[in-house]
Design a protein around this motif. Structure first.
Motif, PDB file in Angstrom:
ATOM      1  N   ASP A  83      44.568  -4.014   0.976  1.00 42.89           N
ATOM      2  CA  ASP A  83      43.168  -4.160   1.382  1.00 42.89           C
ATOM      3  C   ASP A  83      43.012  -4.517   2.855  1.00 42.89           C
ATOM      4  N   VAL A  84      43.790  -5.498   3.312  1.00 41.69           N
ATOM      5  CA  VAL A  84      43.669  -5.944   4.703  1.00 41.69           C
ATOM      6  C   VAL A  84      45.063  -6.179   5.278  1.00 41.69           C
ATOM      7  N   ALA A  85      45.314  -5.606   6.449  1.00 41.07           N
ATOM      8  CA  ALA A  85      46.559  -5.854   7.179  1.00 41.07           C
ATOM      9  C   ALA A  85      46.207  -6.582   8.466  1.00 41.07           C
ATOM     10  N   ILE A  86      46.808  -7.737   8.690  1.00 38.11           N
ATOM     11  CA  ILE A  86      46.479  -8.573   9.841  1.00 38.11           C
ATOM     12  C   ILE A  86      47.693  -8.656  10.759  1.00 38.11           C
ATOM     13  N   ILE A 131      50.500  -9.635   6.201  1.00 40.21           N
ATOM     14  CA  ILE A 131      50.766  -9.847   7.613  1.00 40.21           C
ATOM     15  C   ILE A 131      51.693  -8.743   8.105  1.00 40.21           C
ATOM     16  N   ILE A 132      51.348  -8.128   9.244  1.00 41.21           N
ATOM     17  CA  ILE A 132      52.214  -7.095   9.817  1.00 41.21           C
ATOM     18  C   ILE A 132      52.506  -7.441  11.273  1.00 41.21           C
ATOM     19  N   GLU A 133      53.761  -7.290  11.667  1.00 37.26           N
ATOM     20  CA  GLU A 133      54.143  -7.525  13.050  1.00 37.26           C
ATOM     21  C   GLU A 133      54.110  -6.235  13.861  1.00 37.26           C
ATOM     22  N   ASN A 134      54.333  -5.117  13.211  1.00 37.15           N
ATOM     23  CA  ASN A 134      54.324  -3.819  13.890  1.00 37.15           C
ATOM     24  C   ASN A 134      52.925  -3.217  13.808  1.00 37.15           C
TER      25      ASN A 134
END
Length: 444
Positions: free
Chosen positions: A340-343, A324-327
């Motif tokens: 693999d995946v940044a949401i 999980i990314i906020e930026n």
């Protein structure tokens, strides 16, 4: 449509950016510096003030607003904005919230809070993670036509058998269509002669079984399942993700450092194995066989921690990591270093809200690669350019950067071919370059 957005954080800016070219948009923001920035960044009306106050909303054009989107960082403020607007107008109101308890209250009481539609960010993210987890190498997965159709975006590794093949050679699945290819900064509409390259991202549309068979056969050589799920972080997103997996019959593992929070989650989720520990402790990772996990989901309270946990998981041998990314600026960085995946929760929320601004016949949308392209579901009317004509003929009335991916008719999936004749009432799923979306919508 006149859209009034309250809150110019990342969600508000994303919505304003998406709508500014095709709608009249006003943005209300309390911070004077941010309000001034909005004026110069987008072609919108910017009003500095408190969106919970009626006078501020009126100054921003409440009386003529067709849609009000309350997307500040405060759940309570967003609900007050909607209630205030409803006290003097019938405009459609959307409130963004993070707490699922508010969503539950709203769902259980029709018209509660003066909110017409409520978007729960943490629940949206949890559902996205679950959808992606079932498809190896998938960057994005969406359902259309009531679950009859899947859209998936995949990374193509250098050792994939797709590399060097043309679309017409790879098109071996009866109920699946190749829609588009993202190659660096280029977006390519998939045609028969299109050749796949290593590091491409490809978009396919078709039945769930065909998309999954395609992924297992050509995108990756792994045959592992997603039975062993490890969630790191007992944040609300982590909790909702575990709950989502439980609801589908899984028994995930969840790592939470705080004793009270770990106990709270263990009591609320009986089918989740909660481990109280620090996920950056390599001895703990080895002892609990985290390396055997099919997927590790990092849902801690900072981007930096999620990056560290994901890298450690890859180091001990985990096949797939989701962070999980906020930026939003970190998305490419995370994937460059091997995540693999940044949401991004804000992107998920903005996408859910934007679909309400589409034309009446549009049932659902999915935005790809920061809205460089969209997959939309449209119910055809009798006047549509597609209705009653063979697809090969009707495509002449559409821009070249459009692909018809699937058709749903009376609960049955139809794979579109040149001789297929769509009918009024059919649900059609299309891949569309975002720059021509308005043109496409006008003829559908």
């Amino acid at each position: 449509m006149y859209v009034l957005i309250v809150g110019a954080g990342q969600v508000g800016k994303m919505i304003a950016s998406n709508l500014a070219d095709s709608h009249d948009v006003a943005v209300v923001e309390r911070d004077p510096e941010v309000a001034e920035e909005i004026t110069y960044s987008f072609d919108v009306l910017s009003v500095q003030g408190d969106g919970t106050e009626l006078e501020t909303l009126r100054e921003a054009g409440l009386e003529r607003a067709d849609l009000i989107v309350a997307c500040t960082n405060s759940d309570e403020a967003n609900i007050v904005v909607c209630g205030t607007a409803k006290s003097v107008s019938d405009t459609f109101t959307i409130a963004r919230v993070r707490r699922r308890t508010l969503l539950n209250t709203w769902e259980g009481s029709e018209g509660a809070f003066g909110v017409d539609f409520m978007v729960c960010t943490d629940l949206l993210v949890a559902q996205t993670i679950f959808r992606i987890s079932g498809f190896p190498q998938a960057q994005d997965v969406e359902m259309f036509a009531g679950g009859l159709v899947r859209m998936a975006e995949f990374d193509i590794s250098s050792d994939s058998p797709l590399v060097g093949q043309r679309v017409e050679e790879a098109d071996q699945h009866d109920s699946m269509t190749f829609a588009g290819v993202f190659r660096g900064d280029e977006m390519i509409v998939a045609r028969g002669e299109t050749v796949f390259c290593a590091d491409d991202r490809i978009v396919v549309i078709g039945s769930p079984s065909s998309v999954k068979e395609f992924a297992m056969a050509t995108v990756t050589d792994t045959t592992s399942s997603t039975d062993d799920v490890v969630i790191v972080g007992g944040s609300e997103i982590g909790f909702q993700t575990a709950r989502e997996f439980e609801a589908h019959g899984f028994e995930p593992r969840l790592v939470e450092r705080d004793h009270e929070r770990a106990r709270e989650i263990a009591e609320a989720l009986p089918n989740t194995f909660v481990m109280e520990s620090d996920a950056t402790d390599t001895e703990f990772l080895a002892r609990e066989h985290i390396d055997e996990a099919d997927i590790v989901i990092a849902a801690l309270d900072s981007d930096e921690k999620n990056l560290l946990v994901s890298l450690l998981a890859r180091r001990v041998g985990v096949d797939r990591t989701v962070a999980i990314i906020e930026n939003t600026e970190y998305g490419d960085l995370f994937e460059t270093v091997g995540i693999d995946v940044a949401i991004n929760p804000r992107e998920e929320t903005a996408e859910e809200i934007v679909r309400f601004t589409r034309t009446d016949q549009t049932e659902k949308i999915a935005m790809l690669e920061h809205d460089r392209a969209e997959v939309i579901e449209v119910e055809l009317g009798p006047e549509s350019a597609l209705t009653g004509r063979q697809i090969a003929d009707s495509m002449a009335d559409l821009p070249e950067c459009v692909v018809i991916g699937a058709i749903s008719r009376d609960g049955e999936l139809i794979t579109p071919r040149g001789t297929t004749v769509p009918r009024a009432g059919d649900h059609v799923v299309l891949f569309v370059d975002a720059t021509v979306l308005d043109e496409v919508s006008s003829v559908l």
